[in-house]
Design a protein around this motif. Structure first.
Motif, short mmCIF file in Angstrom:
data_model
loop_
_atom_site.label_atom_id
_atom_site.label_comp_id
_atom_site.label_asym_id
_atom_site.label_seq_id
_atom_site.Cartn_x
_atom_site.Cartn_y
_atom_site.Cartn_z
N SER A 1 0.84 -1.20 0.00
CA SER A 1 0.00 0.00 0.00
C SER A 1 0.88 1.25 0.00
O SER A 1 2.09 1.18 0.18
CB SER A 1 -0.92 0.01 1.22
OG SER A 1 -0.17 0.19 2.40
N GLU A 2 0.25 2.40 -0.15
CA GLU A 2 1.00 3.65 -0.18
C GLU A 2 1.55 4.02 1.20
O GLU A 2 2.38 4.92 1.31
CB GLU A 2 0.11 4.78 -0.69
CG GLU A 2 -1.13 5.02 0.17
CD GLU A 2 -2.00 6.12 -0.37
OE1 GLU A 2 -2.91 6.56 0.35
OE2 GLU A 2 -1.76 6.56 -1.51
N THR A 3 1.09 3.35 2.23
CA THR A 3 1.57 3.64 3.58
C THR A 3 2.77 2.78 3.97
O THR A 3 3.27 2.89 5.10
CB THR A 3 0.45 3.43 4.61
OG1 THR A 3 -0.03 2.08 4.53
CG2 THR A 3 -0.69 4.40 4.36
N ALA A 4 3.24 1.93 3.07
CA ALA A 4 4.37 1.05 3.38
C ALA A 4 5.62 1.84 3.72
O ALA A 4 6.50 1.36 4.45
CB ALA A 4 4.65 0.11 2.21
N GLY A 5 5.70 3.08 3.20
CA GLY A 5 6.87 3.91 3.46
C GLY A 5 7.04 4.31 4.91
O GLY A 5 8.09 4.84 5.29
N GLY A 6 6.03 4.05 5.73
CA GLY A 6 6.13 4.40 7.15
C GLY A 6 6.70 3.28 8.01
O GLY A 6 6.56 3.31 9.23
N TRP A 7 7.37 2.31 7.40
CA TRP A 7 7.85 1.13 8.12
C TRP A 7 8.79 1.48 9.28
O TRP A 7 8.90 0.73 10.26
CB TRP A 7 8.59 0.20 7.15
CG TRP A 7 9.78 0.83 6.49
CD1 TRP A 7 9.81 1.51 5.31
CD2 TRP A 7 11.13 0.83 6.98
NE1 TRP A 7 11.07 1.96 5.03
CE2 TRP A 7 11.90 1.56 6.04
CE3 TRP A 7 11.75 0.32 8.11
CZ2 TRP A 7 13.27 1.77 6.21
CZ3 TRP A 7 13.11 0.53 8.29
CH2 TRP A 7 13.86 1.24 7.35
N ALA A 8 9.48 2.62 9.20
CA ALA A 8 10.47 2.96 10.23
C ALA A 8 9.85 3.63 11.45
O ALA A 8 10.53 3.79 12.46
CB ALA A 8 11.55 3.87 9.64
N ILE A 9 8.58 4.00 11.37
CA ILE A 9 7.96 4.74 12.48
C ILE A 9 7.99 3.94 13.79
O ILE A 9 8.36 4.49 14.83
CB ILE A 9 6.52 5.15 12.12
CG1 ILE A 9 6.52 6.07 10.90
CG2 ILE A 9 5.84 5.84 13.31
CD1 ILE A 9 5.13 6.39 10.38
N PRO A 10 7.63 2.65 13.81
CA PRO A 10 7.64 1.92 15.08
C PRO A 10 9.00 1.39 15.49
O PRO A 10 9.09 0.62 16.46
CB PRO A 10 6.66 0.78 14.82
CG PRO A 10 6.80 0.49 13.37
CD PRO A 10 7.07 1.82 12.71
N THR A 11 10.07 1.77 14.80
CA THR A 11 11.40 1.23 15.14
C THR A 11 12.11 2.04 16.20
O THR A 11 13.09 1.57 16.79
CB THR A 11 12.29 1.19 13.89
OG1 THR A 11 12.52 2.52 13.41
CG2 THR A 11 11.65 0.36 12.78
N ALA A 12 11.64 3.25 16.48
CA ALA A 12 12.38 4.17 17.35
C ALA A 12 11.98 4.01 18.81
O ALA A 12 10.85 3.64 19.14
CB ALA A 12 12.16 5.61 16.90
N THR A 13 12.92 4.33 19.69
CA THR A 13 12.67 4.41 21.13
C THR A 13 12.98 5.81 21.60
O THR A 13 14.05 6.36 21.28
CB THR A 13 13.56 3.41 21.90
OG1 THR A 13 13.18 2.08 21.58
CG2 THR A 13 13.42 3.60 23.40
N ASP A 14 12.06 6.41 22.35
CA ASP A 14 12.28 7.74 22.90
C ASP A 14 13.09 7.59 24.19
O ASP A 14 12.55 7.23 25.24
CB ASP A 14 10.95 8.43 23.18
CG ASP A 14 11.14 9.90 23.54
OD1 ASP A 14 11.98 10.18 24.41
OD2 ASP A 14 10.45 10.75 22.96
N THR B 1 -8.41 2.23 13.50
CA THR B 1 -8.60 1.02 12.70
C THR B 1 -7.86 1.04 11.37
O THR B 1 -7.88 0.06 10.63
CB THR B 1 -10.10 0.79 12.43
OG1 THR B 1 -10.65 1.95 11.79
CG2 THR B 1 -10.84 0.51 13.72
N ALA B 2 -7.20 2.17 11.07
CA ALA B 2 -6.44 2.26 9.82
C ALA B 2 -5.22 1.35 9.88
O ALA B 2 -4.61 1.18 10.94
CB ALA B 2 -6.00 3.71 9.58
N PRO B 3 -4.85 0.73 8.76
CA PRO B 3 -3.69 -0.18 8.75
C PRO B 3 -2.41 0.47 9.27
O PRO B 3 -1.62 -0.18 9.97
CB PRO B 3 -3.56 -0.58 7.28
CG PRO B 3 -4.94 -0.42 6.72
CD PRO B 3 -5.53 0.75 7.45
N VAL B 4 -2.20 1.74 8.92
CA VAL B 4 -0.98 2.41 9.38
C VAL B 4 -0.98 2.51 10.90
O VAL B 4 0.06 2.32 11.56
CB VAL B 4 -0.84 3.81 8.73
CG1 VAL B 4 -1.99 4.72 9.10
CG2 VAL B 4 0.48 4.46 9.12
#
Length: 454
Positions: free
Chosen positions: A140-153, A322-325
């Motif tokens: 999907s067009e949202t696949a580019g957000g794969w790195a969002i859940p990789t970070a730790t604050d 409920t959005a996939p992203v």
């Protein structure tokens, strides 16, 4: 399970991570105390932004965030929100660079054997969440957000740990700090490699000149300027600003400039001696001066401008959740982080023949891995870089990051607060100082690394 005082393994060199010296534990404790205040300000700023963005006065919030200031010819006419993300976060990443270099020069990452477990844990904590996100968004067009859940604050995570884990073993806190530092390094690399569309070669090469001058003066700082604070502000700060401007002009996210400048600052007073016994360098002085600016101003202001999302009431919130992203980010941070960290730690220990540090248990490590699911600052930054500013996916991603960070913090608080109460019962024994020299006996009679004490 109640913590037990097992006798230390015969071969302490095989423990990972090892217990550091007592002064080092005090230094980490001081960082945690400062980050506690910063974490509270961070959460407060984000809450104000969310409430304001969903209030009848929401238009004024977005008008403020989008208000542009700056100098157009150098591509520096930016919105206030962009200034916060590109400018103020450079201070935060400057401190990340200082901490990274310190770990590589005088910390656990200096010894590959000691660094093996936290580095592997950090890699697992990046790879698994990214894979989980792609399971929900592949193709999907949202696949580019794969790195969002990789970070730790790191600021938020250590703040929560400091609040709920005051009696947890120091080695556990050090594991989280080392893990978060390596995580930040990977996040910086991801931003530089995957979120840079076009690189301006000329300004990037020009940036090397002031960076080299900055590094030279920073290395010679005590000799040329003593420890006078004015020299850092009058001489080094302008050079740092020039590096930041040129890196920004090159099309690379300007926070990378903060990391490069952090790497240029010496950790040891005389690195030619080849060890931490040479004495502290300029990095400790800069950390002392810049951390309050970062934790008390830069990161909260970024959170204020980045966290404000208009969810559109319960119906809009339901659509966002409920959005996939959104699902990919929440599952990636809350479940993917602990699975990746604990799994990679277990696998590395099994393969390398090392042991988990005898001062804590796997359930403690699991609690800390939950804290790593607090993405917040860096995840919000990557969310803004992943999608267009006016895309619904950007708002969905921010809702997901905020939701996942709260969930991860709450679940970790339940696990670690229970463990903290159990460790509190044995703290008296750990803090016995029979010879009244100001150093707990455990650090004098059980120091496997033979660290120098002050």
């Amino acid at each position: 399970m109640t913590p037990e005082h097992n006798s230390p393994p015969e071969d302490h060199r095989r423990d990972s991570p090892r217990r550091r010296s007592y002064p080092e534990v005090l230094r980490i404790g001081e960082i945690l105390r400062k980050e506690t205040v910063g974490g509270i300000l961070l959460v407060a700023a984000a809450l104000i932004a969310i409430v304001w963005a969903n209030s009848p006065w929401a238009d004024s919030y977005f008008a403020l965030r989008n208000y542009e200031v700056g100098y157009e010819p150098w591509h520096l006419r930016l919105s206030l929100g962009k200034w916060a993300a590109d400018g103020l976060l450079a201070i935060f990443f400057f401190l990340v660079g200082l901490e990274l270099k310190r770990e590589f020069v005088a910390g656990d990452l200096r010894n590959p054997r000691h660094a093996m477990v936290p580095v592997a844990a950090a890699v697992g904590g990046v790879a698994v969440p990214a894979g989980i996100y792609l399971l929900f968004n592949a193709g999907s067009e949202t696949a580019g957000g794969w790195a969002i859940p990789t970070a730790t604050d790191i600021a938020f995570a250590v703040a929560v740990l400091a609040i709920i884990g005051s009696h947890l073993p120091p080695a556990l806190r050090l594991f989280l700090l080392t893990l978060a530092v390596v995580d930040d390094l990977m996040a910086i690399t991801i931003i530089a490699v995957f979120y840079t569309e076009e690189v301006g070669v000329t300004p990037l090469l020009l940036a090397l000149i002031p960076l080299a001058v900055f590094a030279f003066l920073a290395q010679r700082f005590p000799r040329f300027f003593g420890l006078h604070a004015w020299a850092a502000w009058v001489i080094l700060l302008p050079l740092g600003l020039v590096v930041w401007v040129l890196v920004h002009e090159a099309g690379i996210h300007a926070t990378v400039a903060g990391v490069l400048l952090g790497f240029a600052v010496p950790v040891l007073r005389s690195q030619a001696s080849g060890g931490p016994e040479a004495g502290h360098g300029l990095a400790e002085e800069f950390e002392h001066r810049f951390r309050p600016i970062s934790a008390g101003f830069a990161v909260p202001v970024f959170a204020f401008f980045s966290a404000g999302v208009a969810v559109g009431g319960w119906e809009g919130l339901g659509a966002a959740l409920t959005a996939p992203v959104t699902v990919g980010i929440i599952v990636g941070l809350v479940a993917g982080k602990p699975i990746g960290i604990v799994g990679a730690t277990w696998l590395t220990i099994r393969i390398s023949g090392q042991r988990l540090d005898h001062s804590y248990r796997w359930i403690d490590l699991f609690g800390v891995s939950l804290l790593a699911g607090i993405g917040f600052t860096v995840s919000l930054l990557i969310a803004e870089l992943s999608f267009p500013a006016d895309s619904p996916s950007t708002d969905f991603a921010k809702v997901a990051v905020l939701t996942a960070s709260v969930l991860a913090a709450l679940i970790a608080a339940v696990v670690l607060s229970t463990r903290n109460r159990q460790y509190r019962r044995i703290e008296a024994e750990e803090s016995v100082d029979a010879d009244h020299d100001g150093i707990p006996d455990v650090y004098e009679t059980d120091d496997p690394a033979g660290d120098a004490r002050s």
